[in-house]
Design a protein around this motif. Sequence first.
Motif, PDB file in Angstrom:
ATOM      1  N   LYS A 156       0.781  -1.279  -0.052  1.00 26.65           N
ATOM      2  CA  LYS A 156       0.015   0.117   0.007  1.00 26.65           C
ATOM      3  C   LYS A 156       0.834   1.214  -0.007  1.00 26.65           C
ATOM      4  O   LYS A 156       0.408   2.166  -0.583  1.00 26.65           O
ATOM      5  CB  LYS A 156      -1.002   0.070   1.204  1.00 26.65           C
ATOM      6  N   SER A 157       2.033   1.366   0.765  1.00 30.23           N
ATOM      7  CA  SER A 157       2.950   2.503   0.773  1.00 30.23           C
ATOM      8  C   SER A 157       3.565   2.637  -0.393  1.00 30.23           C
ATOM      9  O   SER A 157       3.659   3.757  -0.994  1.00 30.23           O
ATOM     10  CB  SER A 157       3.522   2.465   2.031  1.00 30.23           C
ATOM     11  N   ALA A 158       3.873   1.651  -1.029  1.00 31.68           N
ATOM     12  CA  ALA A 158       4.630   1.746  -2.209  1.00 31.68           C
ATOM     13  C   ALA A 158       3.941   2.125  -3.372  1.00 31.68           C
ATOM     14  O   ALA A 158       4.396   2.624  -4.617  1.00 31.68           O
ATOM     15  CB  ALA A 158       5.567   0.175  -2.484  1.00 31.68           C
ATOM     16  N   PHE A 159       2.571   1.553  -3.537  1.00 29.25           N
ATOM     17  CA  PHE A 159       1.619   1.700  -4.778  1.00 29.25           C
ATOM     18  C   PHE A 159       0.568   2.407  -4.503  1.00 29.25           C
ATOM     19  O   PHE A 159      -0.356   2.659  -5.519  1.00 29.25           O
ATOM     20  CB  PHE A 159       1.470   0.209  -5.562  1.00 29.25           C
ATOM     21  N   GLY A 160       0.310   2.971  -3.378  1.00 34.12           N
ATOM     22  CA  GLY A 160      -0.930   3.908  -3.252  1.00 34.12           C
ATOM     23  C   GLY A 160      -2.089   2.763  -2.555  1.00 34.12           C
ATOM     24  O   GLY A 160      -2.578   3.013  -1.555  1.00 34.12           O
ATOM     25  N   ASP A 161      -2.519   1.686  -3.348  1.00 35.23           N
ATOM     26  CA  ASP A 161      -3.418   0.808  -2.876  1.00 35.23           C
ATOM     27  C   ASP A 161      -3.269  -0.776  -3.575  1.00 35.23           C
ATOM     28  O   ASP A 161      -2.373  -0.685  -4.490  1.00 35.23           O
ATOM     29  CB  ASP A 161      -4.816   1.324  -2.877  1.00 35.23           C
ATOM     30  N   PHE A 162      -3.707  -1.556  -3.087  1.00 33.15           N
ATOM     31  CA  PHE A 162      -3.689  -2.823  -3.591  1.00 33.15           C
ATOM     32  C   PHE A 162      -4.060  -3.197  -5.003  1.00 33.15           C
ATOM     33  O   PHE A 162      -3.586  -3.777  -5.816  1.00 33.15           O
ATOM     34  CB  PHE A 162      -4.403  -4.072  -2.674  1.00 33.15           C
ATOM     35  N   LYS A 163      -5.123  -2.144  -5.439  1.00 31.92           N
ATOM     36  CA  LYS A 163      -5.845  -2.317  -6.829  1.00 31.92           C
ATOM     37  C   LYS A 163      -4.949  -1.843  -7.775  1.00 31.92           C
ATOM     38  O   LYS A 163      -4.468  -2.374  -8.764  1.00 31.92           O
ATOM     39  CB  LYS A 163      -7.134  -1.564  -6.531  1.00 31.92           C
ATOM     40  N   THR A 164      -4.295  -0.760  -7.230  1.00 30.39           N
ATOM     41  CA  THR A 164      -3.133  -0.317  -8.254  1.00 30.39           C
ATOM     42  C   THR A 164      -1.964  -1.013  -8.408  1.00 30.39           C
ATOM     43  O   THR A 164      -1.121  -1.501  -9.489  1.00 30.39           O
ATOM     44  CB  THR A 164      -2.733   1.036  -7.692  1.00 30.39           C
ATOM     45  N   PHE A 165      -1.395  -1.778  -7.457  1.00 33.41           N
ATOM     46  CA  PHE A 165      -0.133  -2.859  -7.444  1.00 33.41           C
ATOM     47  C   PHE A 165      -0.724  -3.893  -8.502  1.00 33.41           C
ATOM     48  O   PHE A 165      -0.102  -4.211  -9.093  1.00 33.41           O
ATOM     49  CB  PHE A 165       0.031  -3.174  -6.083  1.00 33.41           C
ATOM     50  N   LYS A 166      -1.947  -4.426  -8.174  1.00 37.18           N
ATOM     51  CA  LYS A 166      -2.337  -5.419  -9.101  1.00 37.18           C
ATOM     52  C   LYS A 166      -2.386  -5.164 -10.567  1.00 37.18           C
ATOM     53  O   LYS A 166      -1.776  -5.913 -11.311  1.00 37.18           O
ATOM     54  CB  LYS A 166      -3.890  -5.625  -8.435  1.00 37.18           C
TER      55      LYS A 166
END
Length: 254
Positions: A156-166
């Motif tokens: 979450k801290s690296a990508f903003g939220d899980f959805k964005t990471f995915k």
Amino acid sequence: MTVDRENASYMPRREFIRHTAMIGAAAAIAPSLLATSSIQAQAGRPPSEIYPYKVPLLNYGHSALEPYLDGRTMEIHHGKHHAAYVANLNSALESYPELQKKSPTELLKMLDQIPEKIRTQVRNHGGGHVNHSLFWQVMKPKGGGEPEGQIGDKIKSAFGDFKTFKEEFSKAAVGVFGSGWAWLVYSKGEVQIITTANQDSPLSQGMVPLLGVDVWEHAYYLKFQNRRGDYVNSWWNVVNWHMVGSFYARAVKG
Ligand code: MN
């Protein structure tokens, strides 16, 4: 397929007993002998990391990841493709007793010190062995969902939220030209998404792989044909986040 055959293909009891017996035998050797023996370096390693390296067992049946990944693909992928990487790595190291003492992970970390004559083989087949060994572990039946705990917070801290990471990870995986992998890696306190070509390992770049998806056609062609995006979407449903979290915790510790 009978239950026995299915079980025998991924969790043969005799293999477990043999491994346990080997650890017992190593422990019975006098400490003074152990100090100068390669047995010491190898004690505690699983058979997949002791020369001649073995294909690691799956923690689930070939068909256990259905309907997301099909049993036939898993059977060929684990039993044939992975087995070939292991056989070729063993063969490459045949005349190199000093290198045989190393784990496959260690070999990939010191790729630039591997004799030039076998460096490409170690890179390709050692990479194939280590990459697939991780791949089987970061999947499980009834997986998927969102990561919790430290790894969940870090993503979450690296990508903003899980959805964005995915989304970013899927995009990277689908975008690999030809054969390769998409990874979530740990490096110097941070996590990031990278891709590698062929069987190149993030370990050779000084990074620690936490999660990886195999986007070679052999990983999905039988079920998905050319639809790599559908394969990656399906694969999210079998991700073993608990295992990814434990890899992260180990990487942070160093
Ligand atoms: Mn593969």
